[in-house]
Scaffold this motif. Structure first.
Motif, PDB file in Angstrom:
ATOM      1  N   ASN A 188       0.887   5.691  -0.121  1.00 12.91           N
ATOM      2  CA  ASN A 188       0.031   6.843   0.110  1.00 12.91           C
ATOM      3  C   ASN A 188       0.027   7.837  -0.803  1.00 12.91           C
ATOM      4  O   ASN A 188       1.085   8.523  -1.222  1.00 12.91           O
ATOM      5  CB  ASN A 188       0.184   7.541   1.472  1.00 12.91           C
ATOM      6  N   ASN A 234     -13.542   0.630   4.923  1.00 12.59           N
ATOM      7  CA  ASN A 234     -13.275   1.912   5.542  1.00 12.59           C
ATOM      8  C   ASN A 234     -13.882   3.193   4.702  1.00 12.59           C
ATOM      9  O   ASN A 234     -14.412   3.929   5.245  1.00 12.59           O
ATOM     10  CB  ASN A 234     -11.976   2.013   5.908  1.00 12.59           C
ATOM     11  N   ILE A 235     -13.563   3.039   3.483  1.00  6.53           N
ATOM     12  CA  ILE A 235     -13.897   4.339   2.540  1.00  6.53           C
ATOM     13  C   ILE A 235     -15.439   4.168   2.268  1.00  6.53           C
ATOM     14  O   ILE A 235     -16.222   5.283   2.355  1.00  6.53           O
ATOM     15  CB  ILE A 235     -13.027   4.040   1.208  1.00  6.53           C
ATOM     16  N   ILE A 267      -7.318   4.115  -2.682  1.00  8.53           N
ATOM     17  CA  ILE A 267      -6.552   2.647  -2.342  1.00  8.53           C
ATOM     18  C   ILE A 267      -5.519   2.860  -3.577  1.00  8.53           C
ATOM     19  O   ILE A 267      -5.739   2.525  -4.515  1.00  8.53           O
ATOM     20  CB  ILE A 267      -7.312   1.381  -2.060  1.00  8.53           C
ATOM     21  N   VAL A 297     -14.836   4.117  -3.997  1.00  4.81           N
ATOM     22  CA  VAL A 297     -13.521   3.840  -3.869  1.00  4.81           C
ATOM     23  C   VAL A 297     -12.794   3.845  -5.132  1.00  4.81           C
ATOM     24  O   VAL A 297     -13.177   3.298  -6.174  1.00  4.81           O
ATOM     25  CB  VAL A 297     -13.495   2.259  -3.416  1.00  4.81           C
ATOM     26  N   GLU A 357      -8.544  10.432   0.939  1.00  2.78           N
ATOM     27  CA  GLU A 357      -9.115   9.448   1.741  1.00  2.78           C
ATOM     28  C   GLU A 357      -9.966   8.376   0.970  1.00  2.78           C
ATOM     29  O   GLU A 357     -10.358   7.392   1.583  1.00  2.78           O
ATOM     30  CB  GLU A 357      -9.787  10.464   2.748  1.00  2.78           C
ATOM     31  N   LYS A 360      -5.914  -8.430   2.597  1.00  4.11           N
ATOM     32  CA  LYS A 360      -5.435  -6.954   2.973  1.00  4.11           C
ATOM     33  C   LYS A 360      -6.303  -5.886   2.622  1.00  4.11           C
ATOM     34  O   LYS A 360      -6.610  -4.870   3.294  1.00  4.11           O
ATOM     35  CB  LYS A 360      -4.067  -6.635   2.737  1.00  4.11           C
ATOM     36  N   MET A 361      -6.887  -6.054   1.242  1.00  5.03           N
ATOM     37  CA  MET A 361      -7.749  -4.865   0.646  1.00  5.03           C
ATOM     38  C   MET A 361      -9.107  -4.755   1.046  1.00  5.03           C
ATOM     39  O   MET A 361      -9.448  -3.431   1.090  1.00  5.03           O
ATOM     40  CB  MET A 361      -7.792  -5.256  -0.862  1.00  5.03           C
ATOM     41  N   ILE A 403       0.759  -1.051   0.123  1.00  2.87           N
ATOM     42  CA  ILE A 403       0.077   0.000  -0.017  1.00  2.87           C
ATOM     43  C   ILE A 403       0.783   1.161   0.146  1.00  2.87           C
ATOM     44  O   ILE A 403       2.165   1.518   0.638  1.00  2.87           O
ATOM     45  CB  ILE A 403      -0.975   0.056   1.415  1.00  2.87           C
ATOM     46  N   LEU A 451      -9.839  -2.126   3.711  1.00  6.91           N
ATOM     47  CA  LEU A 451      -9.523  -0.769   3.373  1.00  6.91           C
ATOM     48  C   LEU A 451     -10.805  -0.222   2.268  1.00  6.91           C
ATOM     49  O   LEU A 451     -11.139   0.672   2.480  1.00  6.91           O
ATOM     50  CB  LEU A 451      -8.369  -0.853   2.390  1.00  6.91           C
TER      51      LEU A 451
END
Length: 118
Positions: A6, A35-36, A13, A43, A10, A28-29, A4, A32
């Motif tokens: 940055n 959360n969005i 990804i 997303v 916000e 793992k994705m 990941i 994420l």
């Protein structure tokens, strides 16, 4: 492998992917993405493919499950790579989703980052 990165958005990804993606990489994705969505955003994805070889069978299956559950939650998708088959994957993704999908050559990485942030 998924790394990941940055890009300071916000609802985005951003990841560098290499080798073969496994079920654990895809798992793992998923948080994420959630959360969005929970913040009320679509997303967006920035996927940089470096020595990307595809998926393991379980990794591919996990990606299909995640994508089928969230296709309506995706916005823009930027694929960045250097192989013709990667460009075809981007075109297929564009065909099967309502997302705005673009493929960029690795030499166009900065244009891809500008596009995904706009």
């Amino acid at each position: 492998m998924v790394q990941i990165i940055n890009l300071e958005q916000e609802h985005l990804i951003a990841a560098k992917i290499s080798g073969k993606l496994t079920e654990k990489d895809m798992e793992k994705m998923h948080p994420l993405i959630h959360n969005i969505i929970e913040k009320g955003h679509k997303v967006d994805f920035y996927i940089e493919m470096e020595d990307f070889e595809g998926y393991t069978l379980k990794g591919f299956w996990e990606d299909l499950k995640i994508d089928s559950a969230h296709l309506g939650d995706y916005g823009k998708i930027a694929f960045v790579g250097n192989k013709k088959w990667q460009e075809w994957v981007a075109k297929a993704t564009d065909f099967f989703t309502s997302s705005e999908v673009k493929y960029f050559d690795i030499s166009e990485k900065s244009q891809a980052q500008k596009w995904i942030k706009s």
